[in-house]
Design an enzyme around this catalytic site. Structure first.
Site, PDB file in Angstrom:
ATOM      1  CE  LYS A  31       7.248   0.297   5.404  1.00  0.00           C
ATOM      2  NZ  LYS A  31       7.729  -0.816   6.265  1.00  0.00           N
ATOM      3  NE  ARG A  89      10.590  -2.012   1.922  1.00  0.00           N
ATOM      4  CZ  ARG A  89       9.533  -2.876   2.521  1.00  0.00           C
ATOM      5  NH1 ARG A  89       9.863  -2.765   4.068  1.00  0.00           N
ATOM      6  NH2 ARG A  89       8.496  -3.268   2.241  1.00  0.00           N
ATOM      7  CG  ASP A 143      -0.735   8.811   4.343  1.00  0.00           C
ATOM      8  OD1 ASP A 143      -0.194   7.755   4.284  1.00  0.00           O
ATOM      9  OD2 ASP A 143      -0.380   9.803   5.010  1.00  0.00           O
ATOM     10  CG  ASP A 202       0.639  -8.774   6.456  1.00  0.00           C
ATOM     11  OD1 ASP A 202       0.097  -9.179   7.202  1.00  0.00           O
ATOM     12  OD2 ASP A 202       0.836  -7.544   6.118  1.00  0.00           O
ATOM     13  CG  ASN A 203       4.375  -7.354   8.161  1.00  0.00           C
ATOM     14  OD1 ASN A 203       4.397  -7.177   7.092  1.00  0.00           O
ATOM     15  ND2 ASN A 203       4.013  -6.909   9.176  1.00  0.00           N
ATOM     16  NE  ARG A 262       5.675  -8.472   1.350  1.00  0.00           N
ATOM     17  CZ  ARG A 262       5.919  -7.467   2.117  1.00  0.00           C
ATOM     18  NH1 ARG A 262       5.260  -7.454   3.545  1.00  0.00           N
ATOM     19  NH2 ARG A 262       6.847  -6.411   1.873  1.00  0.00           N
ATOM     20  N   GLY A 300       0.812  -1.130   0.033  1.00  0.00           N
ATOM     21  CA  GLY A 300      -0.043  -0.065   0.117  1.00  0.00           C
ATOM     22  C   GLY A 300       0.765   1.470   0.191  1.00  0.00           C
TER      23      GLY A 300
HETATM   24  P1  AMP Z   1       2.246  -2.890   7.967  1.00  0.00           P
HETATM   25  O1  AMP Z   1       1.581  -3.574   9.339  1.00  0.00           O
HETATM   26  O2  AMP Z   1       3.136  -1.743   8.222  1.00  0.00           O
HETATM   27  O3  AMP Z   1       3.131  -3.990   7.591  1.00  0.00           O
HETATM   28  O4  AMP Z   1       1.065  -2.693   6.936  1.00  0.00           O
HETATM   29  C1  AMP Z   1       0.006  -3.593   6.790  1.00  0.00           C
HETATM   30  C2  AMP Z   1      -0.741  -3.075   5.327  1.00  0.00           C
HETATM   31  O5  AMP Z   1      -1.104  -1.749   5.365  1.00  0.00           O
HETATM   32  C3  AMP Z   1       0.219  -3.105   4.090  1.00  0.00           C
HETATM   33  O6  AMP Z   1      -0.604  -3.679   3.096  1.00  0.00           O
HETATM   34  C4  AMP Z   1       0.643  -1.957   4.058  1.00  0.00           C
HETATM   35  O7  AMP Z   1       1.196  -1.732   2.681  1.00  0.00           O
HETATM   36  C5  AMP Z   1      -0.492  -1.140   4.386  1.00  0.00           C
HETATM   37  N1  AMP Z   1      -0.121   0.403   4.924  1.00  0.00           N
HETATM   38  C6  AMP Z   1       0.482   0.920   5.926  1.00  0.00           C
HETATM   39  N2  AMP Z   1       0.691   1.783   6.112  1.00  0.00           N
HETATM   40  C7  AMP Z   1       0.076   2.437   5.011  1.00  0.00           C
HETATM   41  C8  AMP Z   1      -0.159   3.851   4.563  1.00  0.00           C
HETATM   42  N3  AMP Z   1       0.292   5.078   5.082  1.00  0.00           N
HETATM   43  N4  AMP Z   1      -0.611   3.963   3.120  1.00  0.00           N
HETATM   44  C9  AMP Z   1      -1.148   2.960   2.551  1.00  0.00           C
HETATM   45  N5  AMP Z   1      -1.101   1.861   2.990  1.00  0.00           N
HETATM   46  C10 AMP Z   1      -0.373   1.460   4.078  1.00  0.00           C
HETATM   47 MG    MG Z   2       3.769  -5.057   6.134  1.00  0.00          MG
END
Ligand code: AMP
Ligand code: MG
Length: 768
Positions: free
Chosen positions: A330, A394, A342, A485-486, A401, A308
């Site tokens: 990122k 990065r 955003d 997903d991580n 994943r 995202g």
């Molecule tokens: P994370 O927990 O940071 O790995 O994020 C979980 C999901 O939320 C992933 O699909 C990310 O791409 C999405 N995501 C996190 N922050 C944002 C952001 N600011 N804008 C859009 N998508 C986000």
């Molecule tokens: Mg993630």
């Protein structure tokens, strides 16, 4: 030979992710990015469920404020935005409409709304990638990105170690020196690229050519790339013509996805042939993309997630080492997977990712790498407070994943599961005998024998992640969000968010502010990796079962042609046949790797993982509880050559690492010292059995027990100084400590090594 960013060598087409997997049908080729139809540029940025079994969506970086707003049309006053301009229009129209009847009013309102949408769409289109002249191979900088309203960039962190390790052939000019020259007072107006920098330097950096011109020129080109302003897109004019309009058709058909599924069922070879044709086309259009994945978040299925806010710019190949590196930004702006977000990242979260990646690499823990952080001083991003935005550049051999398999399995996209599995098994894990199905296989009627891959894939992913997790545990690293997903298929630590490195050792520690139940506590990390591997096994269950029954990999269409009952039976068969043994293997690998890592830290030979655990490591962690882990372990390096008695050493040891005011531990000091003494006596007997000299043990231990750890307060401080005082010197200083953590801290850096505290209070949360 040095290459400019946009001409960086790529992996051979046959091994490229984008050649082997399926693209979002709305942007079916990389050329679609330059051919966004007039009415629909926002499709690239609009949150949607990406369909057609797609593994990824082509999208370019676009780090601009969200909700989007743009400069107002030329007719309005200079300082208004399009949003304000439209608001005034709406007010004026409401007044004019008072004389109209209801039908007229509705018609006009609709017409005006469409016109305003078009205004927004065409403004957005100005920022999207466009080829400025026919036949241009690559678009460097989309025209509107030179506009002064587009955020300028400032490279604030760079890792020469990552550069040397991953992309030594990339020209970066004097970027590292420049960062240091623009610290503090020299910082505020020091833009490394973007409209402001262009104005100062007299033009856009020259982005092409294999030998760089001046260092400054190469630095600007690097900054343009690292900031997502210059987009590496390799397309021809014909490819753009072909792409034109293709995707929107899919979007406009209400049941296009159902159509896709039917087409897949009727002509199962179709996707394999498409993919095979792409793999064989070296002139294929190439461009940036975001991955589609799903995931279990905090144990619950969350559906489609996807990149995202991350965009992979290029699958780079180091010509010397032949290693692949997917280079990703990122915080680079919205993608179809942004949901309500955003697409941006704060300066602090980008810095945290950068520093942790490089620190983990220096510790020898499998991890993605980080090359640079680029700040957008004029782009605000709102979280708990408003700060400036930044992108981290990065790198990882692959960003796939566990959630990548899960999304396709959950939607019944079995052809997608199969294509992904073949790619991962063949090109990334390089398992023996795997055949990527293609035109020739699809055409032949007799199904040839292709080696099964699914079970081997799960086992390999499990082994890799078990080894990585073992090192997390041995070094006190807490990931914070071990959602499926991580967790990377290749076993690298990825997605640094609310992570923490253990200060005062405490197995119950939770470092993620949002994790109220402590699911991702230090202690539970191995369990969470096991959970994730279970989910991978579930996603691939039908394939594994099929392969066990047929003793070969499935051919195009075979998985899809089965009905739910048959697939469920295959999955059951897989669970029965291998679930227990995969879990057992994972746990054994984890235990072995964990004990090996601890033995290395202690400078002793393993006596078998179980014995090590019971007799040496578990008792040690009891001593460590309440001590600063890094200080305690570093101090222990003195023990093999120390002349002090265990009593005296224990006293000094505990005093060196115990939290000063005692708040960190409810243990009584005398009891703590006695436990330490008892453990040291036992440890001494292990050391006595060693065949190397005590001095050699000490120097080996000093390479396994860092003097520096990346404490939470340090990343906080680095970010605050940077945000508030343009202090890139401190970033660089801490980065160096991260890259060389086994060197004794200098007197100037001693404060970074002071006894830590239990992680409480200002914990980071998810996705800042
Ligand atoms: P994370 O927990 O940071 O790995 O994020 C979980 C999901 O939320 C992933 O699909 C990310 O791409 C999405 N995501 C996190 N922050 C944002 C952001 N600011 N804008 C859009 N998508 C986000
Ligand atoms: Mg993630």
């Amino acid at each position: 030979m040095k290459y400019r960013p946009l001409s960086l060598p790529r992996v051979p087409v046959g091994q490229q992710l984008t050649a082997n997997l399926l693209a979002d049908p709305v942007t079916p080729t990389a050329a679609s990015l330059t051919a966004t139809p007039v009415g629909y540029p926002s499709l690239l940025r609009r949150a949607r469920f990406v369909q057609g079994g797609a593994h990824f969506a082509y999208v370019s970086p676009l780090p601009i404020p969200f909700p989007y707003d743009f400069p107002a049309p030329e007719s309005s006053d200079a300082n208004t935005t399009l949003g304000e301009h439209q608001k005034r229009e709406i007010e004026a129209e409401a007044q004019q409409q008072s004389e109209l009847d209801e039908a007229q009013r509705q018609e006009q309102t609709h017409k005006n709304a469409v016109r305003r949408m078009d205004q927004i769409e065409s403004s957005l289109r100005g920022y999207e990638v466009q080829v400025p002249r026919a036949g241009a191979r690559v678009n460097a900088v989309p025209p509107r990105r030179t506009d002064t309203t587009y955020p300028s960039a400032r490279v604030v962190a760079f890792s020469p170690e990552c550069h040397a390790h991953c992309l030594p052939h990339l020209a970066v000019g004097d970027v590292h020196k420049w960062i240091q020259q623009t610290s503090g007072d020299a910082g505020p107006y020091a833009y490394s690229s973007g409209p402001v920098a262009d104005a100062l330097a007299g033009g856009i950096a020259s982005l092409f050519g294999e030998t760089p011109g001046s260092d400054a020129d190469a630095r600007r080109a690097f900054s343009d790339w690292a900031a997502g302003r210059a987009v590496p897109l390799h397309v021809t004019a014909e490819q753009i013509d072909e792409a034109s309009g293709a995707g929107v058709q899919f979007f406009q058909e209400a049941d296009a996805n159902a159509g896709w599924k039917q087409a897949a069922q009727e002509n199962p070879a179709r996707f394999s042939s498409e993919v095979a044709a792409r793999r064989a086309d070296p002139q294929r259009a190439y461009g940036p993309y975001a991955l589609r994945y799903g995931g279990h978040q905090f144990g619950e299925w969350a559906g489609q997630l996807g990149d995202g806010r991350a965009v992979t710019l290029v699958e780079a190949l180091d010509p010397a080492s032949q290693r692949r590196w997917e280079v990703q930004l990122k915080g680079a702006g919205r993608t179809p997977f942004s949901r309500f977000g955003d697409g941006l990242a704060t300066l602090k979260s980008s810095l945290r990712e950068f520093l942790a990646s490089e620190y983990m690499a220096a510790l020898g823990i499998p991890t993605s790498r980080a090359l640079a952080v680029t700040q957008f001083p004029d782009l605000p991003v709102a979280r708990e407070t408003v700060t400036s935005a930044a992108v981290a550049m990065r790198l990882a051999p692959s960003w796939l994943r566990i959630g990548n398999f899960e999304i396709h399995a959950s939607k019944g996209e079995w052809e997608s599961v199969r294509l992904l599995g073949e790619f991962v098994a063949h090109d990334l894990l390089r398992l023996d005998g795997v055949v990527k199905t293609g035109a020739e296989v699809a055409a032949s009627t007799a199904a040839p024998h292709a080696a099964p891959w699914a079970e081997r894939l799960v086992r390999e992913v499990a082994r890799r992640n078990a080894r990585t997790c073992a090192l997390w545990q041995a070094y006190g690293f807490m990931h914070g969000v071990l959602n499926t997903d991580n967790i990377a298929l290749l076993g690298d630590t990825i997605d640094y968010g609310p992570y923490g490195f253990m200060d005062v050792f405490d197995e119950e520690q939770v470092c993620n502010h949002s994790d109220v139940l402590g699911r991702y506590s230090y202690k539970l990390q191995p369990t969470m990796v096991l959970f994730a591997i279970d989910k991978l096994l579930e996603a691939l269950g039908p394939v594994i079962g099929f392969e066990l029954l047929h003793d070969r990999a499935p051919q195009p269409g075979e998985l899809l042609a089965a009905d739910d009952k048959e697939r469920a039976a295959w999955a059951d068969h897989a669970t029965e046949a291998c679930a227990d043994s995969i879990r057992a293997e994972l746990q054994q690998t984890l235990l072995d790797a964990w004990s090996a890592a601890w033995c290395a830290r202690l400078g002793v030979a393993s006596r078998g993982a179980e014995v090590d655990k019971e007799e040496l490591i578990d008792p040690l962690t009891e001593v460590l509880a309440g001590l600063d882990m890094t200080r305690a372990m570093r101090y222990l390096c003195r023990f093999p050559t120390a002349s002090a008695s265990p009593e005296a050493f224990a006293q000094a040891w505990v005093a060196h690492a115990r939290h000063g005011n005692g708040a960190a531990s409810d243990k009584d000091t005398a009891v703590h010292v006695e436990a330490a003494r008892a453990w040291l006596v036992r440890y001494a007997s292990w050391l006595d059995a060693a065949e190397t000299s005590a001095a050699d043990i000490v120097s080996a231990m000093r390479q396994k027990n860092p003097a520096f750890t990346l404490r939470n307060w340090i990343t906080d401080e680095v970010a605050e100084r940077l945000e508030g005082h343009n202090d890139t010197a401190t970033v660089e200083r801490v980065r160096k400590l991260c890259s060389y953590p086994f060197e004794d801290l200098s007197a100037d850096d001693a404060r970074y090594g002071e006894v830590g505290t239990l992680l409480r209070g200002h914990l980071p949360s998810c996705s800042s």
